[in-house]
Design a protein around this motif. Structure first.
Motif, mmCIF file in Angstrom:
data_model
loop_
_atom_site.group_PDB
_atom_site.id
_atom_site.type_symbol
_atom_site.label_atom_id
_atom_site.label_comp_id
_atom_site.label_asym_id
_atom_site.label_seq_id
_atom_site.Cartn_x
_atom_site.Cartn_y
_atom_site.Cartn_z
ATOM 1 N N LEU A 1 0.839 -1.199 0.000
ATOM 2 C CA LEU A 1 0.000 0.000 0.000
ATOM 3 C C LEU A 1 0.869 1.241 0.000
ATOM 4 O O LEU A 1 1.888 1.312 0.694
ATOM 5 C CB LEU A 1 -0.906 -0.005 1.243
ATOM 6 N N ASP A 2 0.447 2.250 -0.771
ATOM 7 C CA ASP A 2 1.178 3.517 -0.759
ATOM 8 C C ASP A 2 0.507 4.491 0.197
ATOM 9 O O ASP A 2 -0.502 4.197 0.838
ATOM 10 C CB ASP A 2 1.282 4.099 -2.169
ATOM 11 N N LEU A 3 1.086 5.674 0.311
ATOM 12 C CA LEU A 3 0.610 6.669 1.270
ATOM 13 C C LEU A 3 -0.798 7.143 0.934
ATOM 14 O O LEU A 3 -1.642 7.311 1.834
ATOM 15 C CB LEU A 3 1.586 7.859 1.298
ATOM 16 N N LEU A 4 -1.080 7.368 -0.336
ATOM 17 C CA LEU A 4 -2.390 7.880 -0.722
ATOM 18 C C LEU A 4 -3.499 6.878 -0.403
ATOM 19 O O LEU A 4 -4.596 7.271 0.027
ATOM 20 C CB LEU A 4 -2.401 8.222 -2.220
ATOM 21 N N THR A 5 -3.211 5.598 -0.573
ATOM 22 C CA THR A 5 -4.213 4.576 -0.256
ATOM 23 C C THR A 5 -4.505 4.544 1.237
ATOM 24 O O THR A 5 -5.668 4.477 1.666
ATOM 25 C CB THR A 5 -3.721 3.200 -0.717
ATOM 26 N N VAL A 6 -3.449 4.622 2.049
ATOM 27 C CA VAL A 6 -3.637 4.627 3.503
ATOM 28 C C VAL A 6 -4.418 5.862 3.937
ATOM 29 O O VAL A 6 -5.321 5.789 4.784
ATOM 30 C CB VAL A 6 -2.268 4.566 4.202
ATOM 31 N N HIS A 7 -4.111 7.003 3.321
ATOM 32 C CA HIS A 7 -4.816 8.231 3.712
ATOM 33 C C HIS A 7 -6.284 8.184 3.302
ATOM 34 O O HIS A 7 -7.151 8.677 4.039
ATOM 35 C CB HIS A 7 -4.135 9.437 3.072
ATOM 36 N N GLN A 8 -6.575 7.596 2.154
ATOM 37 C CA GLN A 8 -7.967 7.479 1.744
ATOM 38 C C GLN A 8 -8.759 6.601 2.716
ATOM 39 O O GLN A 8 -9.926 6.881 3.012
ATOM 40 C CB GLN A 8 -8.050 6.896 0.325
ATOM 41 N N ARG A 9 -8.137 5.584 3.237
ATOM 42 C CA ARG A 9 -8.814 4.757 4.240
ATOM 43 C C ARG A 9 -9.071 5.555 5.515
ATOM 44 O O ARG A 9 -10.111 5.382 6.165
ATOM 45 C CB ARG A 9 -7.981 3.516 4.540
ATOM 46 N N ALA A 10 -8.129 6.404 5.877
ATOM 47 C CA ALA A 10 -8.332 7.235 7.065
ATOM 48 C C ALA A 10 -9.446 8.253 6.846
ATOM 49 O O ALA A 10 -10.181 8.599 7.786
ATOM 50 C CB ALA A 10 -7.031 7.953 7.424
ATOM 51 N N LEU A 11 -9.599 8.725 5.617
ATOM 52 C CA LEU A 11 -10.637 9.710 5.319
ATOM 53 C C LEU A 11 -12.040 9.112 5.383
ATOM 54 O O LEU A 11 -13.009 9.839 5.634
ATOM 55 C CB LEU A 11 -10.415 10.307 3.929
ATOM 56 N N GLN A 12 -12.150 7.821 5.137
ATOM 57 C CA GLN A 12 -13.473 7.207 5.066
ATOM 58 C C GLN A 12 -14.222 7.291 6.389
ATOM 59 O O GLN A 12 -15.444 7.410 6.411
ATOM 60 C CB GLN A 12 -13.338 5.739 4.623
ATOM 61 N N ALA A 13 -13.516 7.236 7.490
ATOM 62 C CA ALA A 13 -14.164 7.319 8.802
ATOM 63 C C ALA A 13 -13.195 7.996 9.761
ATOM 64 O O ALA A 13 -12.442 7.326 10.470
ATOM 65 C CB ALA A 13 -14.553 5.933 9.318
ATOM 66 N N ALA A 14 -13.198 9.318 9.724
ATOM 67 C CA ALA A 14 -12.300 10.099 10.566
ATOM 68 C C ALA A 14 -13.127 10.842 11.613
ATOM 69 O O ALA A 14 -13.759 11.858 11.285
ATOM 70 C CB ALA A 14 -11.486 11.083 9.722
ATOM 71 N N PRO A 15 -13.173 10.377 12.856
ATOM 72 C CA PRO A 15 -13.965 11.059 13.885
ATOM 73 C C PRO A 15 -13.625 12.539 14.055
ATOM 74 O O PRO A 15 -14.542 13.349 14.224
ATOM 75 C CB PRO A 15 -13.652 10.249 15.156
ATOM 76 N N PRO A 16 -12.345 12.953 14.008
ATOM 77 C CA PRO A 16 -12.081 14.401 14.139
ATOM 78 C C PRO A 16 -12.749 15.225 13.036
ATOM 79 O O PRO A 16 -13.275 16.307 13.315
ATOM 80 C CB PRO A 16 -10.555 14.480 14.061
ATOM 81 N N LEU A 17 -12.742 14.715 11.806
ATOM 82 C CA LEU A 17 -13.385 15.456 10.725
ATOM 83 C C LEU A 17 -14.895 15.472 10.889
ATOM 84 O O LEU A 17 -15.552 16.484 10.600
ATOM 85 C CB LEU A 17 -13.011 14.849 9.373
ATOM 86 N N GLN A 18 -15.464 14.369 11.337
ATOM 87 C CA GLN A 18 -16.907 14.331 11.563
ATOM 88 C C GLN A 18 -17.312 15.328 12.642
ATOM 89 O O GLN A 18 -18.348 15.993 12.538
ATOM 90 C CB GLN A 18 -17.330 12.918 11.959
ATOM 91 N N LEU A 19 -16.488 15.466 13.677
ATOM 92 C CA LEU A 19 -16.760 16.445 14.721
ATOM 93 C C LEU A 19 -16.712 17.856 14.164
ATOM 94 O O LEU A 19 -17.602 18.681 14.438
ATOM 95 C CB LEU A 19 -15.750 16.273 15.853
ATOM 96 N N LEU A 20 -15.687 18.157 13.370
ATOM 97 C CA LEU A 20 -15.563 19.509 12.806
ATOM 98 C C LEU A 20 -16.697 19.799 11.824
ATOM 99 O O LEU A 20 -17.177 20.933 11.756
ATOM 100 C CB LEU A 20 -14.203 19.647 12.110
ATOM 101 N N GLN A 21 -17.115 18.806 11.063
ATOM 102 C CA GLN A 21 -18.229 19.006 10.140
ATOM 103 C C GLN A 21 -19.521 19.298 10.901
ATOM 104 O O GLN A 21 -20.315 20.151 10.488
ATOM 105 C CB GLN A 21 -18.396 17.775 9.254
ATOM 106 N N ALA A 22 -19.724 18.600 12.017
ATOM 107 C CA ALA A 22 -20.918 18.856 12.830
ATOM 108 C C ALA A 22 -20.864 20.254 13.437
ATOM 109 O O ALA A 22 -21.877 20.971 13.473
ATOM 110 C CB ALA A 22 -21.035 17.807 13.932
#
Length: 432
Positions: free
Chosen positions: A36-57
């Motif tokens: 796996l490369d870096l972009l693939t790992v980051h895309q997996r992190a983006l799929q369910a990121a609690p900090p981002l969900q909190l900021l979006q709320a």
């Protein structure tokens, strides 16, 4: 017979030293199709990121607050029903229903409150951008840390094998009477230290894997193959951001919060001013002989006395603004310091990497020379062990310097507010 055994042992030890000097792994590298490369790992992190969900709320909440502040400046329609009467049986009893429409015309505090809500929404958007940048930063940091720890562990294992081979060889020579017991024991001591270092490195590597799993929320990353950086991959020097190229999202968020508090102070100061509104009312008397009518009026409200409530609110708003300005000033200083620190850190790491890689060839030649001198009796076992140790330290220094350089580059771009998707993709191109 003893001479033949000694020559065989010498050849085996020399082969182990050559294996230590090379940087190629003993195990086959994972194919590009499976690692796996870096972009693939980051895309997996983006799929369910609690900090981002909190900021979006939080951003959605501020957007709703802005709509509410704007709605308070528009027409307000109310339905009113009243019923009353007196104790006297002859007193008139009333039952009345009405519709009341109110349109604020001049209400400066409400206008300022709407502007404050607009600035807070801008702060929420900047905080969300900062959260996305921090997620990219954490993905990149974990990725390069995992690679560096893997490389350091590989060096440690090869050093461990070299020490073990040296200890075995010295044990054979000691039993044949060709080496002193102290040389054998010393070789074993170096081997034990290398074993402890390898165990500690394996634990650190496992901890980084666990951190990556927690970051991405994907348990399969615990044992997944990860692409590594090229051995010579180093980031470019950090450049000062051009004038007008924008600031860090952290700075934008803090500045927007300062502006919101400034608008709240204006609203508190204007709370003593008159307000003007237009009212239209339709009434209907619900007694036995119903009557109905309608009227309109302009209502002017002039605040006169509130026992100091508005003055206290004004003072509190002024202090909140003062605190926000102090926080903004401190943040600007911290960001400037962070940018300068990371730029110097990157330059120092690049110099350390050049020093380490430049000394590797000399260290490899020294190991070979010490081996020959040991066989000829002109060099001791200590000389061989220290030469192996120096070679291992130089290789580990090269790995640590590469890690330090990339971490400085990542953190420096974050401080500048420039660690975007393009920067993440640029790092991804440096993988093997």
């Amino acid at each position: 017979m003893s001479r033949s055994v000694g020559q065989l042992l010498y050849a085996a030890a020399l082969l182990a030293a050559v294996l230590l000097c090379t940087c190629a792994s003993a195990q086959p590298a994972p194919s590009a199709a499976t690692a796996l490369d870096l972009l693939t790992v980051h895309q997996r992190a983006l799929q369910a990121a609690p900090p981002l969900q909190l900021l979006q709320a939080q951003r959605a909440e501020r957007e709703a607050a802005l709509r509410a502040a704007g709605a308070r400046l528009g027409p307000q329609l109310e339905a009113v029903w009243q019923q009353g009467g007196g104790r006297d049986a002859l007193a008139a009893r009333t039952a009345q229903g009405s519709l009341l429409l109110t349109q604020p015309l001049i209400d400066l505090p409400r206008w300022q409150a709407r502007d404050a809500a607009r600035h807070r929404l801008a702060a929420g958007e900047a905080e969300q951008a900062q959260g996305e940048q921090q997620l990219r930063q954490l993905s990149a940091r974990l990725f390069v840390q995992l690679h560096a720890q893997s490389q350091a562990q590989r060096v440690q294992r090869e050093l461990q094998q070299a020490y073990a081979e040296e200890a075995r060889r010295m044990g054979v020579r000691h039993r044949e009477g060709l080496a002193a017991a102290v040389d054998w024991r010393q070789s074993q001591s170096f081997q034990l230290l290398a074993d402890a270092g390898a165990r500690n490195g394996a634990q650190q590597l496992r901890a980084l894997r666990q951190a990556l799993v927690a970051h991405a929320g994907d348990a399969s990353l615990l044992d997944a193959a990860i692409q590594g950086l090229r051995a010579d991959a180093l980031p470019p020097a950090l450049e000062a951001p051009a004038a007008g190229s924008g600031r860090s999202p952290r700075h934008d968020a803090q500045r927007a919060e300062r502006d919101a508090r400034e608008q709240e102070l204006h609203a508190a100061r204007q709370a003593t001013l008159p307000t003007l509104s237009l009212q239209a009312q339709a009434q209907r008397d619900l007694q036995s002989r119903p009557r109905h009518g309608s009227d309109w009026l302009l209502q002017l409200r002039i605040p006169l006395w509130d026992s100091g409530s508005r003055a206290a609110g004004r003072d509190a708003a002024a202090q909140r603004l003062r605190a926000a300005e102090a926080e903004l000033m401190q943040l600007e200083r911290d960001l400037a310091r962070e940018q300068a620190t990371q730029a110097e850190r990157l330059l120092s790491a690049r110099e350390q990497h050049a020093t380490a890689t430049g000394g590797l060839q000399a260290a490899e030649q020294t190991v070979a020379a010490m081996r020959i001198g040991q066989e000829q009796g002109t060099r001791s076992t200590t000389d061989v062990l220290l030469a192996l140790q120096t070679l291992g330290q130089l290789r580990q220094l090269a790995v640590a310097a590469q890690l330090e350089a990339w971490l400085a580059w990542i953190d420096g771009l974050v401080a500048q507010g420039r660690f975007d998707e393009g920067a993440l993709a640029a790092l991804n191109t440096q993988l093997e």
